[in-house]
Design a protein around this motif. Structure first.
Motif, PDB file in Angstrom:
ATOM      1  N   VAL A 252     -45.669 -27.473 -28.237  1.00 54.63           N
ATOM      2  CA  VAL A 252     -46.565 -27.094 -27.151  1.00 54.63           C
ATOM      3  C   VAL A 252     -47.413 -28.309 -26.798  1.00 54.63           C
ATOM      4  O   VAL A 252     -48.204 -28.789 -27.617  1.00 54.63           O
ATOM      5  CB  VAL A 252     -47.478 -25.907 -27.542  1.00 54.63           C
ATOM      6  CG1 VAL A 252     -48.416 -25.561 -26.384  1.00 54.63           C
ATOM      7  CG2 VAL A 252     -46.645 -24.692 -27.931  1.00 54.63           C
ATOM      8  N   VAL A 253     -47.229 -28.821 -25.605  1.00 53.90           N
ATOM      9  CA  VAL A 253     -47.978 -29.980 -25.135  1.00 53.90           C
ATOM     10  C   VAL A 253     -49.193 -29.473 -24.367  1.00 53.90           C
ATOM     11  O   VAL A 253     -49.047 -28.844 -23.311  1.00 53.90           O
ATOM     12  CB  VAL A 253     -47.115 -30.883 -24.235  1.00 53.90           C
ATOM     13  CG1 VAL A 253     -47.891 -32.127 -23.824  1.00 53.90           C
ATOM     14  CG2 VAL A 253     -45.824 -31.270 -24.940  1.00 53.90           C
ATOM     15  N   VAL A 254     -50.381 -29.710 -24.896  1.00 47.65           N
ATOM     16  CA  VAL A 254     -51.610 -29.232 -24.266  1.00 47.65           C
ATOM     17  C   VAL A 254     -52.199 -30.347 -23.417  1.00 47.65           C
ATOM     18  O   VAL A 254     -52.468 -31.450 -23.904  1.00 47.65           O
ATOM     19  CB  VAL A 254     -52.629 -28.762 -25.314  1.00 47.65           C
ATOM     20  CG1 VAL A 254     -53.888 -28.226 -24.634  1.00 47.65           C
ATOM     21  CG2 VAL A 254     -52.019 -27.678 -26.205  1.00 47.65           C
ATOM     22  N   LEU A 255     -52.373 -30.053 -22.137  1.00 46.87           N
ATOM     23  CA  LEU A 255     -52.920 -31.017 -21.181  1.00 46.87           C
ATOM     24  C   LEU A 255     -54.194 -30.457 -20.575  1.00 46.87           C
ATOM     25  O   LEU A 255     -54.361 -29.243 -20.487  1.00 46.87           O
ATOM     26  CB  LEU A 255     -51.910 -31.295 -20.067  1.00 46.87           C
ATOM     27  CG  LEU A 255     -50.498 -31.721 -20.505  1.00 46.87           C
ATOM     28  CD1 LEU A 255     -49.551 -31.656 -19.323  1.00 46.87           C
ATOM     29  CD2 LEU A 255     -50.538 -33.118 -21.083  1.00 46.87           C
ATOM     30  N   ALA A 256     -55.077 -31.330 -20.148  1.00 48.91           N
ATOM     31  CA  ALA A 256     -56.272 -30.899 -19.425  1.00 48.91           C
ATOM     32  C   ALA A 256     -55.955 -30.884 -17.940  1.00 48.91           C
ATOM     33  O   ALA A 256     -55.378 -31.844 -17.415  1.00 48.91           O
ATOM     34  CB  ALA A 256     -57.433 -31.844 -19.710  1.00 48.91           C
ATOM     35  N   ALA A 257     -56.299 -29.804 -17.255  1.00 46.58           N
ATOM     36  CA  ALA A 257     -55.958 -29.667 -15.836  1.00 46.58           C
ATOM     37  C   ALA A 257     -56.499 -30.815 -15.003  1.00 46.58           C
ATOM     38  O   ALA A 257     -55.871 -31.255 -14.034  1.00 46.58           O
ATOM     39  CB  ALA A 257     -56.485 -28.338 -15.304  1.00 46.58           C
ATOM     40  N   SER A 258     -57.651 -31.336 -15.404  1.00 44.56           N
ATOM     41  CA  SER A 258     -58.277 -32.392 -14.614  1.00 44.56           C
ATOM     42  C   SER A 258     -57.595 -33.743 -14.775  1.00 44.56           C
ATOM     43  O   SER A 258     -57.819 -34.656 -13.983  1.00 44.56           O
ATOM     44  CB  SER A 258     -59.751 -32.530 -15.005  1.00 44.56           C
ATOM     45  OG  SER A 258     -59.860 -32.817 -16.388  1.00 44.56           O
ATOM     46  N   GLN A 259     -56.753 -33.901 -15.818  1.00 46.10           N
ATOM     47  CA  GLN A 259     -56.085 -35.180 -16.020  1.00 46.10           C
ATOM     48  C   GLN A 259     -54.655 -34.975 -16.514  1.00 46.10           C
ATOM     49  O   GLN A 259     -54.162 -35.721 -17.359  1.00 46.10           O
ATOM     50  CB  GLN A 259     -56.852 -36.029 -17.027  1.00 46.10           C
ATOM     51  CG  GLN A 259     -57.104 -35.337 -18.366  1.00 46.10           C
ATOM     52  CD  GLN A 259     -57.821 -36.237 -19.349  1.00 46.10           C
ATOM     53  OE1 GLN A 259     -58.377 -37.252 -18.990  1.00 46.10           O
ATOM     54  NE2 GLN A 259     -57.798 -35.865 -20.618  1.00 46.10           N
ATOM     55  N   ALA A 260     -53.991 -33.970 -16.006  1.00 47.39           N
ATOM     56  CA  ALA A 260     -52.661 -33.624 -16.483  1.00 47.39           C
ATOM     57  C   ALA A 260     -51.680 -34.775 -16.298  1.00 47.39           C
ATOM     58  O   ALA A 260     -51.478 -35.268 -15.195  1.00 47.39           O
ATOM     59  CB  ALA A 260     -52.150 -32.378 -15.749  1.00 47.39           C
ATOM     60  N   LEU A 261     -51.082 -35.200 -17.412  1.00 45.15           N
ATOM     61  CA  LEU A 261     -50.059 -36.250 -17.423  1.00 45.15           C
ATOM     62  C   LEU A 261     -50.491 -37.513 -16.677  1.00 45.15           C
ATOM     63  O   LEU A 261     -49.830 -37.979 -15.758  1.00 45.15           O
ATOM     64  CB  LEU A 261     -48.743 -35.705 -16.847  1.00 45.15           C
ATOM     65  CG  LEU A 261     -47.996 -34.738 -17.755  1.00 45.15           C
ATOM     66  CD1 LEU A 261     -46.725 -34.251 -17.089  1.00 45.15           C
ATOM     67  CD2 LEU A 261     -47.671 -35.376 -19.094  1.00 45.15           C
ATOM     68  N   THR A 262     -51.620 -38.039 -17.069  1.00 48.39           N
ATOM     69  CA  THR A 262     -52.068 -39.314 -16.525  1.00 48.39           C
ATOM     70  C   THR A 262     -51.320 -40.432 -17.243  1.00 48.39           C
ATOM     71  O   THR A 262     -50.502 -40.197 -18.122  1.00 48.39           O
ATOM     72  CB  THR A 262     -53.578 -39.490 -16.750  1.00 48.39           C
ATOM     73  OG1 THR A 262     -53.819 -39.539 -18.165  1.00 48.39           O
ATOM     74  CG2 THR A 262     -54.352 -38.331 -16.146  1.00 48.39           C
ATOM     75  N   THR A 263     -51.615 -41.666 -16.904  1.00 51.51           N
ATOM     76  CA  THR A 263     -50.957 -42.792 -17.555  1.00 51.51           C
ATOM     77  C   THR A 263     -51.255 -42.830 -19.044  1.00 51.51           C
ATOM     78  O   THR A 263     -50.499 -43.404 -19.820  1.00 51.51           O
ATOM     79  CB  THR A 263     -51.412 -44.121 -16.920  1.00 51.51           C
ATOM     80  OG1 THR A 263     -52.843 -44.179 -16.943  1.00 51.51           O
ATOM     81  CG2 THR A 263     -50.929 -44.232 -15.494  1.00 51.51           C
ATOM     82  N   MET A 264     -52.363 -42.216 -19.459  1.00 49.35           N
ATOM     83  CA  MET A 264     -52.702 -42.181 -20.876  1.00 49.35           C
ATOM     84  C   MET A 264     -51.681 -41.379 -21.677  1.00 49.35           C
ATOM     85  O   MET A 264     -51.605 -41.491 -22.889  1.00 49.35           O
ATOM     86  CB  MET A 264     -54.094 -41.560 -21.068  1.00 49.35           C
ATOM     87  CG  MET A 264     -55.232 -42.426 -20.584  1.00 49.35           C
ATOM     88  SD  MET A 264     -55.503 -43.834 -21.677  1.00 49.35           S
ATOM     89  CE  MET A 264     -56.319 -43.010 -23.053  1.00 49.35           C
ATOM     90  N   ASP A 265     -50.894 -40.558 -20.997  1.00 49.94           N
ATOM     91  CA  ASP A 265     -49.972 -39.680 -21.691  1.00 49.94           C
ATOM     92  C   ASP A 265     -48.584 -40.278 -21.862  1.00 49.94           C
ATOM     93  O   ASP A 265     -47.667 -39.582 -22.266  1.00 49.94           O
ATOM     94  CB  ASP A 265     -49.836 -38.349 -20.933  1.00 49.94           C
ATOM     95  CG  ASP A 265     -51.095 -37.517 -21.008  1.00 49.94           C
ATOM     96  OD1 ASP A 265     -51.372 -37.001 -22.094  1.00 49.94           O
ATOM     97  OD2 ASP A 265     -51.781 -37.400 -19.987  1.00 49.94           O
ATOM     98  N   MET A 266     -48.400 -41.548 -21.563  1.00 47.77           N
ATOM     99  CA  MET A 266     -47.064 -42.113 -21.631  1.00 47.77           C
ATOM    100  C   MET A 266     -46.513 -42.085 -23.056  1.00 47.77           C
ATOM    101  O   MET A 266     -45.319 -41.845 -23.261  1.00 47.77           O
ATOM    102  CB  MET A 266     -47.046 -43.535 -21.076  1.00 47.77           C
ATOM    103  CG  MET A 266     -47.283 -43.607 -19.573  1.00 47.77           C
ATOM    104  SD  MET A 266     -46.343 -42.359 -18.635  1.00 47.77           S
ATOM    105  CE  MET A 266     -44.662 -42.854 -19.007  1.00 47.77           C
ATOM    106  N   ALA A 267     -47.358 -42.338 -24.054  1.00 49.70           N
ATOM    107  CA  ALA A 267     -46.892 -42.254 -25.439  1.00 49.70           C
ATOM    108  C   ALA A 267     -46.430 -40.835 -25.741  1.00 49.70           C
ATOM    109  O   ALA A 267     -45.418 -40.611 -26.413  1.00 49.70           O
ATOM    110  CB  ALA A 267     -48.005 -42.664 -26.405  1.00 49.70           C
ATOM    111  N   LEU A 268     -47.178 -39.875 -25.212  1.00 48.33           N
ATOM    112  CA  LEU A 268     -46.825 -38.469 -25.394  1.00 48.33           C
ATOM    113  C   LEU A 268     -45.502 -38.151 -24.701  1.00 48.33           C
ATOM    114  O   LEU A 268     -44.640 -37.456 -25.246  1.00 48.33           O
ATOM    115  CB  LEU A 268     -47.947 -37.603 -24.818  1.00 48.33           C
ATOM    116  CG  LEU A 268     -47.966 -36.120 -25.160  1.00 48.33           C
ATOM    117  CD1 LEU A 268     -47.972 -35.920 -26.656  1.00 48.33           C
ATOM    118  CD2 LEU A 268     -49.171 -35.477 -24.517  1.00 48.33           C
ATOM    119  N   MET A 269     -45.308 -38.674 -23.506  1.00 44.91           N
ATOM    120  CA  MET A 269     -44.075 -38.421 -22.762  1.00 44.91           C
ATOM    121  C   MET A 269     -42.873 -38.996 -23.496  1.00 44.91           C
ATOM    122  O   MET A 269     -41.799 -38.391 -23.520  1.00 44.91           O
ATOM    123  CB  MET A 269     -44.166 -39.034 -21.361  1.00 44.91           C
ATOM    124  CG  MET A 269     -45.206 -38.413 -20.462  1.00 44.91           C
ATOM    125  SD  MET A 269     -44.946 -36.635 -20.217  1.00 44.91           S
ATOM    126  CE  MET A 269     -43.359 -36.647 -19.401  1.00 44.91           C
TER     127      MET A 269
END
Length: 670
Positions: A252-269
């Protein structure tokens, strides 16, 4: 505490087929046990225990402060249990074991880093220090050392003389509460005078926290794993998250609606891109913080879908929008915890959902929180994945045990007669069985060695291919632009090649191992027929189920080539001349590519192949025990004919029972 914990039952319908199948299988195993000998009874008891001990593993990942802990708290029916504002230094995986048997009555266990792990972080800067050294980022390495020295000084100040003694140990308790958990997993704010001084006392050196609780609203045992955010300073979190995900069924990947899948999430992706699509659920939390969720949610969904597409993740991956704070209000029965802004957003969402002007009931707030959809999605994946595989494995083993019971029963009726052969093509049954076992042991060893060699060669080829293309591109850039500007080569191509090599290994493994297992089962079945001749009637031994190949999560690790900005500008500036550029870059890319290959080989391929051997070994061992028992019964006296006659009716009854159970087991499998 949760006043309305009945809400957690929503979504259980997805588990009904699995729990029904488990109940039926338990009943059939009990029936088999009634007609089994001691050896088979023990095997059946083991199968039943494995089914009873089934635990579905669900891991929550995401950015720091995306709301993972809040989501896990709601899932556990304990809002506020896990600290939801974890200090960035903390690298603690917290696992909630729900409906699982606690070891020795322990309700909580906190495990500390080993001395070697702590030294690796303190001396080498952990994974980030490793990358900095490899890339020659001296300034960054110096910065890392300063931060680590500060961290170590504060840890020693908090723990005093106990600091050195605590490493490699664990603390256990027969209870847990919010204060105890915070003592081990959350540092808190040192400048806040209201913070309990015990908070975070052990957080620096705590590696993992385990809590045990019962939630009757869940019909199965589950393991909810709350991982630290992956975007931390030293990448310790990324390593720990990867380790936690290796055995997980659902991510389950939990994201914040205000910053969903920003560049900060590339490691996560990069990490989740290695999962099978059905294993991934994206939960977009904190929609209560949006100004107008009715229009913004579709926009966010489109943006996420596009990002998934760019990262080669299926766009039909489940995306659930919700709000942990709304869920908490419904679960606790206390809507007063909502801010005025959150209430306004909830009312907008409420009207858009078609609930009209009726008062906002807690059930409807729960529905709008997204948690019913999240629970349903999780349960569907458990039932379709780990649950289905577990039931099929147990059923498959139970069919083989039933066949063994039947063969043993036939042998018992024939004992003392000449119907059980003692000569199998010129050798004793014992010799024939040993020959088959040793032969398949060698075949398994040869096959796994061949599979490992092939995947290793292909991974090495992927490395060489990528290094050559990257170096050629660098030289072309230098020839065109000279030493001006900067240049970088996207490592996505390397991961694509490595993933292709791993999946090729998975396909070859399934095909070759399936053939090996089938041949072993056929040869074993032939021995039964040789020993007992036509007395067996319809009889079969089924091949073991081929082990599953887990997703190649190691491919998602951050490598030096993923790091941007300052590192690469400085790397570029320190090199003069075409030869220095090409030689240094080739050395760096080869080293980084090999680090992924090594991880795949040691942590994934090796584990799969060991499982292949272990599965065959266990299958052959069980069959050997039964066959030797049958063979030895041939030399035993028949006893009084009256005794045989007296048991004839009961043996007939046993045959009928076995036939019925086998028919049921085979029908349900189909």
């Amino acid at each position: 505490m949760a006043r309305n914990d009945h809400l957690l039952s929503v979504g259980n319908e997805a588990l009904a087929p699995m729990t029904t199948a488990m109940s039926a299988l338990t009943s059939q195993i009990d029936q088999l046990t009634e007609v089994a000998d001691a050896r088979s009874s023990a095997r059946l008891a083991t199968l039943k225990t494995r089914m009873e001990n089934f635990v579905a593993s669900v891991t929550f990942v995401g950015q720091v402060k995306a709301g993972k802990s809040s989501v896990v708290n709601i899932m556990a029916g304990r809002p506020g249990l896990l600290p939801s504002d974890v200090n960035p230094w903390t690298s603690v995986v917290t696992t909630l074991n729900i409906n699982a048997k606690p070891p020795g009555g322990v309700k909580s266990r906190f495990t500390f880093f080993e001395q070697e792990e702590w030294d690796n972080l303190m001396v080498g800067g952990g994974r980030l220090g490793e990358l900095a050294n490899r890339a020659g980022a001296d300034d960054e390495m110096e910065d890392i050392r300063r931060q680590i020295a500060d961290m170590k000084a504060k840890s020693e100040e908090r723990l005093g003389k106990h600091f050195d003694l605590i490493l490699g140990q664990s603390h256990q308790y027969d209870y847990f509460d919010e204060e105890l958990v915070q003592r081990y997993v959350c540092l808190g704010d040192e400048d806040d005078p209201d913070i309990n001084p015990k908070t975070g006392r052990f957080a620096d050196v705590t590696k993992a926290a385990e809590l045990y609780m019962d939630i009757p609203q869940y019909p199965i045992a589950m393991k909810l794993c709350d991982t630290p955010g992956v975007n931390d300073t030293f990448m310790v979190r990324e390593q720990i998250t990867l380790r936690s995900l290796r055995g997980s069924e659902v991510c389950v990947v939990v994201l914040a609606a205000s910053q969903a899948l920003t560049t900060m999430d590339m490691a996560l992706m990069r990490i989740i891109a290695q999962f099978e699509n059905r294993q991934i659920i994206l939960f977009v939390n904190r929609i209560d913080e949006l100004e107008d969720p009715n229009t913004q949610v579709p926009e966010i969904r489109d943006r996420i879908t596009e990002t998934l597409k760019q990262n080669n993740i299926a766009t039909d991956t489940s995306i659930v929008f919700g709000s942990a704070i709304w869920a908490e209000a419904a679960l606790t029965g206390n809507p007063d915890i909502l801010t005025d802004e959150s209430r306004k957003v909830l009312n907008k969402f409420y009207l858009a959902a078609g609930f009209g002007s009726e008062s906002a009931s807690l059930d409807k707030i729960w529905a709008l929180s997204g948690f019913p959809d999240l629970l349903l999605a999780i349960n569907e994946r458990i039932a379709e994945g780990a649950g289905s595989r577990m039931v099929e494995r147990i059923r498959h083993r139970a069919r083989n045990v039933a066949s063994q019971i039947r063969a043993t029963s036939v042998a018992k009726n024939l004992s003392g007669s000449d119907s059980i052969l003692r000569d199998l093509d010129g050798v004793s049954p014992e010799e024939a069985i040993s020959t088959i076992l040793s032969g398949y042991e060698k075949k398994a060893s040869d096959l796994t060695a061949s599979l490992r060699k092939k995947v290793t060669e292909r991974l090495a080829g992927a490395e060489a291919n990528f290094v050559k293309r990257a170096t050629d591109s660098l030289i072309a850039h230098l020839e065109e632009n000279g030493e001006q500007g900067t240049w970088q080569y996207d490592p996505a191509g390397l991961r694509t090649l490595q993933k292709a090599a791993y999946f090729s290994f998975a396909r070859n493994m399934r095909k070759d191992v399936s053939a090996l297992y089938a041949a072993a089962a056929a040869d074993i079945e032939a021995v039964y027929h040789q020993l007992l001749g036509n007395h067996l009637g319809e009889f079969s031994i089924e091949a073991p189920i081929v082990p599953r190949v887990p997703p190649p999560l190691g491919i998602g690790r951050t490598i030096a080539l993923d790091l941007q900005s300052t590192w690469w500008r400085r790397w570029w500036q320190r090199r003069k001349g075409f030869e220095a550029y090409a030689a240094d870059y080739t050395r760096l890319i080869a080293s980084e590519a090999n680090s992924i290959t090594k991880d795949l080989e040691e942590n994934q391929v090796a584990a799969v192949l060991e499982n292949v051997r272990a599965t065959l070994t266990e299958f052959m061992r069980e069959q050997k025990e039964t066959l030797l028992n049958i063979s030895q019964s041939a030399g035993q006296g028949s006893g009084q004919s009256a005794a045989l006659a007296a048991t004839k009716q009961s043996e007939k009854s046993r045959e009928e029972i076995l036939g019925d159970i086998l028919k049921d087991l085979s029908t349900e499998a189909a």
